[in-house]
Design a protein around this motif. Structure first.
Motif, PDB file in Angstrom:
ATOM      1  N   VAL A 299      39.095  41.903  33.829  1.00 39.23           N
ATOM      2  CA  VAL A 299      40.358  41.716  34.662  1.00 39.23           C
ATOM      3  C   VAL A 299      41.563  42.933  33.878  1.00 39.23           C
ATOM      4  O   VAL A 299      41.890  42.684  32.925  1.00 39.23           O
ATOM      5  CB  VAL A 299      41.237  40.420  34.716  1.00 39.23           C
ATOM      6  N   ALA A 300      41.807  43.785  34.902  1.00 39.29           N
ATOM      7  CA  ALA A 300      42.715  44.644  34.576  1.00 39.29           C
ATOM      8  C   ALA A 300      44.224  44.262  34.977  1.00 39.29           C
ATOM      9  O   ALA A 300      44.999  44.510  34.228  1.00 39.29           O
ATOM     10  CB  ALA A 300      42.535  46.161  35.405  1.00 39.29           C
ATOM     11  N   ALA A 301      44.347  43.770  36.005  1.00 36.23           N
ATOM     12  CA  ALA A 301      45.559  42.950  36.533  1.00 36.23           C
ATOM     13  C   ALA A 301      45.456  42.094  37.619  1.00 36.23           C
ATOM     14  O   ALA A 301      44.509  42.142  38.482  1.00 36.23           O
ATOM     15  CB  ALA A 301      46.464  44.181  36.925  1.00 36.23           C
ATOM     16  N   ALA A 302      46.334  40.786  37.678  1.00 35.46           N
ATOM     17  CA  ALA A 302      46.241  40.135  38.602  1.00 35.46           C
ATOM     18  C   ALA A 302      47.069  40.737  39.847  1.00 35.46           C
ATOM     19  O   ALA A 302      48.057  41.334  39.573  1.00 35.46           O
ATOM     20  CB  ALA A 302      46.923  38.682  38.172  1.00 35.46           C
ATOM     21  N   MET A 303      46.749  40.345  41.141  1.00 33.55           N
ATOM     22  CA  MET A 303      47.642  40.322  42.168  1.00 33.55           C
ATOM     23  C   MET A 303      47.790  39.231  43.089  1.00 33.55           C
ATOM     24  O   MET A 303      46.762  38.753  43.734  1.00 33.55           O
ATOM     25  CB  MET A 303      46.880  41.665  43.129  1.00 33.55           C
ATOM     26  N   GLY A 304      48.965  38.660  42.848  1.00 35.41           N
ATOM     27  CA  GLY A 304      49.196  37.403  43.598  1.00 35.41           C
ATOM     28  C   GLY A 304      48.330  36.421  42.816  1.00 35.41           C
ATOM     29  O   GLY A 304      48.198  36.405  41.859  1.00 35.41           O
ATOM     30  N   THR A 305      48.153  35.134  43.868  1.00 35.07           N
ATOM     31  CA  THR A 305      47.335  34.013  42.945  1.00 35.07           C
ATOM     32  C   THR A 305      46.059  34.041  43.256  1.00 35.07           C
ATOM     33  O   THR A 305      45.344  33.218  43.005  1.00 35.07           O
ATOM     34  CB  THR A 305      47.927  32.872  43.500  1.00 35.07           C
ATOM     35  N   GLU A 306      45.621  34.799  44.180  1.00 34.89           N
ATOM     36  CA  GLU A 306      44.025  34.733  44.531  1.00 34.89           C
ATOM     37  C   GLU A 306      43.270  36.142  44.402  1.00 34.89           C
ATOM     38  O   GLU A 306      42.309  36.305  44.995  1.00 34.89           O
ATOM     39  CB  GLU A 306      43.958  34.387  45.997  1.00 34.89           C
ATOM     40  N   ALA A 307      43.810  37.326  43.699  1.00 32.92           N
ATOM     41  CA  ALA A 307      43.314  38.489  43.635  1.00 32.92           C
ATOM     42  C   ALA A 307      43.209  39.069  42.484  1.00 32.92           C
ATOM     43  O   ALA A 307      44.569  38.673  41.667  1.00 32.92           O
ATOM     44  CB  ALA A 307      43.590  39.392  44.894  1.00 32.92           C
ATOM     45  N   PHE A 308      42.720  40.033  42.041  1.00 40.20           N
ATOM     46  CA  PHE A 308      42.962  40.937  40.673  1.00 40.20           C
ATOM     47  C   PHE A 308      41.947  42.153  40.835  1.00 40.20           C
ATOM     48  O   PHE A 308      41.310  42.496  41.727  1.00 40.20           O
ATOM     49  CB  PHE A 308      42.242  39.842  39.779  1.00 40.20           C
ATOM     50  N   TRP A 309      42.416  43.040  40.036  1.00 37.89           N
ATOM     51  CA  TRP A 309      42.122  44.621  40.130  1.00 37.89           C
ATOM     52  C   TRP A 309      41.061  44.443  38.638  1.00 37.89           C
ATOM     53  O   TRP A 309      41.356  43.861  37.927  1.00 37.89           O
ATOM     54  CB  TRP A 309      42.988  45.451  39.673  1.00 37.89           C
ATOM     55  N   VAL A 310      40.122  45.189  39.012  1.00 36.44           N
ATOM     56  CA  VAL A 310      39.215  45.594  37.849  1.00 36.44           C
ATOM     57  C   VAL A 310      39.085  47.195  37.893  1.00 36.44           C
ATOM     58  O   VAL A 310      39.285  47.929  38.671  1.00 36.44           O
ATOM     59  CB  VAL A 310      37.648  44.914  37.973  1.00 36.44           C
ATOM     60  N   ASP A 311      38.934  47.845  36.493  1.00 36.13           N
ATOM     61  CA  ASP A 311      38.799  49.384  36.413  1.00 36.13           C
ATOM     62  C   ASP A 311      37.377  49.563  36.529  1.00 36.13           C
ATOM     63  O   ASP A 311      36.489  49.029  35.558  1.00 36.13           O
ATOM     64  CB  ASP A 311      39.537  49.556  34.914  1.00 36.13           C
TER      65      ASP A 311
ATOM     66  N   PRO B 193      43.301  30.734  38.041  1.00 39.02           N
ATOM     67  CA  PRO B 193      44.104  31.498  37.641  1.00 39.02           C
ATOM     68  C   PRO B 193      43.485  32.387  36.649  1.00 39.02           C
ATOM     69  O   PRO B 193      42.472  32.180  35.809  1.00 39.02           O
ATOM     70  CB  PRO B 193      45.040  30.624  36.642  1.00 39.02           C
ATOM     71  N   VAL B 194      43.835  33.901  36.765  1.00 38.65           N
ATOM     72  CA  VAL B 194      43.467  34.722  35.835  1.00 38.65           C
ATOM     73  C   VAL B 194      44.429  35.930  35.427  1.00 38.65           C
ATOM     74  O   VAL B 194      45.412  35.914  36.160  1.00 38.65           O
ATOM     75  CB  VAL B 194      42.533  35.833  36.977  1.00 38.65           C
ATOM     76  N   GLN B 195      44.104  36.349  34.440  1.00 41.89           N
ATOM     77  CA  GLN B 195      45.111  37.341  33.850  1.00 41.89           C
ATOM     78  C   GLN B 195      44.542  38.703  33.144  1.00 41.89           C
ATOM     79  O   GLN B 195      43.387  38.400  32.928  1.00 41.89           O
ATOM     80  CB  GLN B 195      46.099  36.672  32.696  1.00 41.89           C
ATOM     81  N   ALA B 196      45.225  39.493  32.820  1.00 41.12           N
ATOM     82  CA  ALA B 196      44.733  40.797  32.463  1.00 41.12           C
ATOM     83  C   ALA B 196      43.922  40.409  31.206  1.00 41.12           C
ATOM     84  O   ALA B 196      44.441  39.541  30.214  1.00 41.12           O
ATOM     85  CB  ALA B 196      45.852  41.907  32.213  1.00 41.12           C
TER      86      ALA B 196
END
Length: 131
Positions: free
Chosen positions: A46-58, A76-79
């Motif tokens: 996980v690069a960064a969470a976005m809201g409570t239901e999405a996240f970014w990967v690089d 729940p996810v975090q970088a």
């Protein structure tokens, strides 16, 4: 453990996950040929969470790629978290983002961030990566 027919890889999906195992390199090469297929990504960070239901990967090409957790997959996810994810790639649209905003998955402030994605993986299974 199922191995999808026609997969370019001999990697097996983690136990309890079904779909064709793909890499972030394959997603970076283009998602149009992957849309609508059951896919598994293993050991993604996980690069960064976005809201409570999405996240970014690089992606390996330094482009961000959005993963939206759906239903029971939401956690729940975090970088820095390393996850196994199974789902399908979808095309991003204004109506998708509006639905996410209406459901509370993202805030109004995250609308433009979500629209940055041209496509995303709608994850039906998300869990810590199996070593």
């Amino acid at each position: 453990v199922a191995i999808s027919e026609g997969a370019d890889t001999t990697a097996e999906a983690p136990a309890g996950m079904t779909g064709e195992v793909v890499t972030l390199d394959q997603i970076a090469a283009g998602t149009s040929s992957l849309e609508g297929r059951d896919l598994v990504l293993q050991g993604i960070e996980v690069a960064a969470a976005m809201g409570t239901e999405a996240f970014w990967v690089d992606l390996p090409n330094q482009q961000p790629f959005l993963i939206k957790m759906a239903g029971d997959a939401v956690m729940p996810v975090q970088a820095g978290d390393v996850l196994d994810v199974a789902g399908q790639i979808r095309t991003m649209s204004d109506s998708v983002v509006a639905a996410w905003k209406a459901s509370g998955a993202i805030s109004e402030n995250q609308e433009a961030e979500a629209l940055f994605a041209q496509s995303f993986l709608e994850a039906r299974t998300v869990r810590p990566a199996q070593q």
